[in-house]
Design a protein around this motif. Sequence first.
Motif, mmCIF file in Angstrom:
data_model
loop_
_atom_site.group_PDB
_atom_site.id
_atom_site.type_symbol
_atom_site.label_atom_id
_atom_site.label_comp_id
_atom_site.label_asym_id
_atom_site.label_seq_id
_atom_site.Cartn_x
_atom_site.Cartn_y
_atom_site.Cartn_z
ATOM 1 N N ALA A 292 -2.501 -40.663 -28.118
ATOM 2 C CA ALA A 292 -3.013 -42.066 -27.924
ATOM 3 C C ALA A 292 -1.985 -42.722 -27.111
ATOM 4 O O ALA A 292 -0.801 -42.639 -27.342
ATOM 5 C CB ALA A 292 -3.393 -42.390 -29.347
ATOM 6 N N GLU A 293 -2.511 -43.689 -26.365
ATOM 7 C CA GLU A 293 -1.786 -44.599 -25.972
ATOM 8 C C GLU A 293 -1.041 -45.477 -26.928
ATOM 9 O O GLU A 293 -1.573 -45.771 -27.849
ATOM 10 C CB GLU A 293 -2.554 -45.584 -24.902
ATOM 11 N N GLY A 294 0.401 -45.611 -26.578
ATOM 12 C CA GLY A 294 1.048 -46.448 -27.826
ATOM 13 C C GLY A 294 1.717 -45.585 -28.922
ATOM 14 O O GLY A 294 2.464 -46.060 -29.779
ATOM 15 N N ALA A 295 1.199 -44.435 -28.806
ATOM 16 C CA ALA A 295 1.634 -43.786 -30.067
ATOM 17 C C ALA A 295 3.146 -43.295 -29.837
ATOM 18 O O ALA A 295 3.541 -42.989 -28.586
ATOM 19 C CB ALA A 295 0.623 -42.400 -30.165
ATOM 20 N N THR A 296 3.848 -43.053 -30.924
ATOM 21 C CA THR A 296 5.166 -42.597 -30.534
ATOM 22 C C THR A 296 5.196 -41.091 -30.543
ATOM 23 O O THR A 296 4.558 -40.429 -31.383
ATOM 24 C CB THR A 296 6.168 -43.103 -31.865
ATOM 25 N N ALA A 297 5.909 -40.488 -29.555
ATOM 26 C CA ALA A 297 6.311 -38.917 -29.484
ATOM 27 C C ALA A 297 7.455 -38.441 -30.643
ATOM 28 O O ALA A 297 8.345 -38.028 -29.856
ATOM 29 C CB ALA A 297 6.495 -38.810 -27.932
ATOM 30 N N TRP A 298 7.003 -38.481 -31.692
ATOM 31 C CA TRP A 298 8.096 -38.024 -32.741
ATOM 32 C C TRP A 298 8.555 -36.694 -32.582
ATOM 33 O O TRP A 298 9.629 -36.461 -32.621
ATOM 34 C CB TRP A 298 7.359 -38.230 -34.183
ATOM 35 N N GLY A 299 7.645 -35.742 -32.092
ATOM 36 C CA GLY A 299 8.046 -34.464 -31.981
ATOM 37 C C GLY A 299 8.994 -34.212 -30.958
ATOM 38 O O GLY A 299 10.002 -33.475 -31.071
ATOM 39 N N ARG B 200 12.947 -33.005 -31.034
ATOM 40 C CA ARG B 200 13.159 -31.853 -30.400
ATOM 41 C C ARG B 200 14.655 -32.241 -29.460
ATOM 42 O O ARG B 200 15.652 -31.460 -29.289
ATOM 43 C CB ARG B 200 12.133 -31.348 -29.496
ATOM 44 N N THR B 201 14.602 -33.601 -28.876
ATOM 45 C CA THR B 201 15.453 -33.992 -28.252
ATOM 46 C C THR B 201 16.785 -34.137 -28.983
ATOM 47 O O THR B 201 17.914 -33.881 -28.749
ATOM 48 C CB THR B 201 15.447 -35.200 -27.437
ATOM 49 N N ALA B 202 16.605 -34.656 -30.275
ATOM 50 C CA ALA B 202 17.728 -34.798 -31.208
ATOM 51 C C ALA B 202 18.475 -33.581 -31.502
ATOM 52 O O ALA B 202 19.626 -33.349 -31.471
ATOM 53 C CB ALA B 202 17.176 -35.616 -32.480
ATOM 54 N N GLY C 197 22.091 -31.794 -31.082
ATOM 55 C CA GLY C 197 22.951 -31.076 -32.297
ATOM 56 C C GLY C 197 22.756 -32.330 -33.423
ATOM 57 O O GLY C 197 23.509 -32.042 -34.623
ATOM 58 N N ILE C 198 21.763 -32.947 -33.556
ATOM 59 C CA ILE C 198 21.528 -34.186 -34.468
ATOM 60 C C ILE C 198 20.512 -33.452 -35.554
ATOM 61 O O ILE C 198 19.107 -33.006 -35.043
ATOM 62 C CB ILE C 198 21.096 -35.395 -33.891
ATOM 63 N N ALA C 199 20.729 -33.361 -36.676
ATOM 64 C CA ALA C 199 19.992 -32.818 -37.838
ATOM 65 C C ALA C 199 18.695 -33.845 -38.137
ATOM 66 O O ALA C 199 18.996 -35.091 -37.846
ATOM 67 C CB ALA C 199 20.843 -32.558 -39.112
ATOM 68 N N PRO C 200 17.796 -33.222 -38.461
ATOM 69 C CA PRO C 200 16.622 -34.413 -38.735
ATOM 70 C C PRO C 200 17.090 -35.588 -39.641
ATOM 71 O O PRO C 200 16.557 -36.556 -39.204
ATOM 72 C CB PRO C 200 15.725 -33.407 -39.366
ATOM 73 N N PHE D 63 18.923 -38.127 -37.398
ATOM 74 C CA PHE D 63 17.932 -38.761 -36.460
ATOM 75 C C PHE D 63 17.087 -39.868 -37.207
ATOM 76 O O PHE D 63 17.159 -40.791 -36.948
ATOM 77 C CB PHE D 63 16.737 -37.608 -36.031
ATOM 78 N N TRP D 64 16.715 -39.520 -38.501
ATOM 79 C CA TRP D 64 15.934 -40.599 -39.136
ATOM 80 C C TRP D 64 16.861 -41.916 -39.472
ATOM 81 O O TRP D 64 16.411 -42.813 -40.062
ATOM 82 C CB TRP D 64 15.257 -40.205 -40.570
ATOM 83 N N ARG D 65 18.124 -41.592 -39.447
ATOM 84 C CA ARG D 65 19.159 -42.552 -40.011
ATOM 85 C C ARG D 65 19.567 -43.583 -38.559
ATOM 86 O O ARG D 65 20.163 -44.635 -38.741
ATOM 87 C CB ARG D 65 20.353 -42.038 -40.757
#
Length: 62
Positions: free
Chosen positions: A2-9, A13-15, A19-22, A25-27
């Motif tokens: 959807a428009e304006g949705a964040t592409a978390w997946g 994957r980029t993180a 080499g950044i662990a999940p 990433f969340w920090r």
Amino acid sequence: MAEGATAWGAMLRTAGAFGIAPEGFWRLSLKEWRMLTETSSGAGPMGRAAFEQLMKTWPDGD
């Protein structure tokens, strides 16, 4: 997506490619994420060696 949705997946994957662990990433703050991935400045995304030096210079506290 959807428009304006964040592409978390895609972001996770980029993180992972960096080499950044999940949990790492969340920090990350939005400012840190943009610094790692933004290419509009022409400099390109930060490489792994530069990222490791940044972590060594500015370690997270426990």
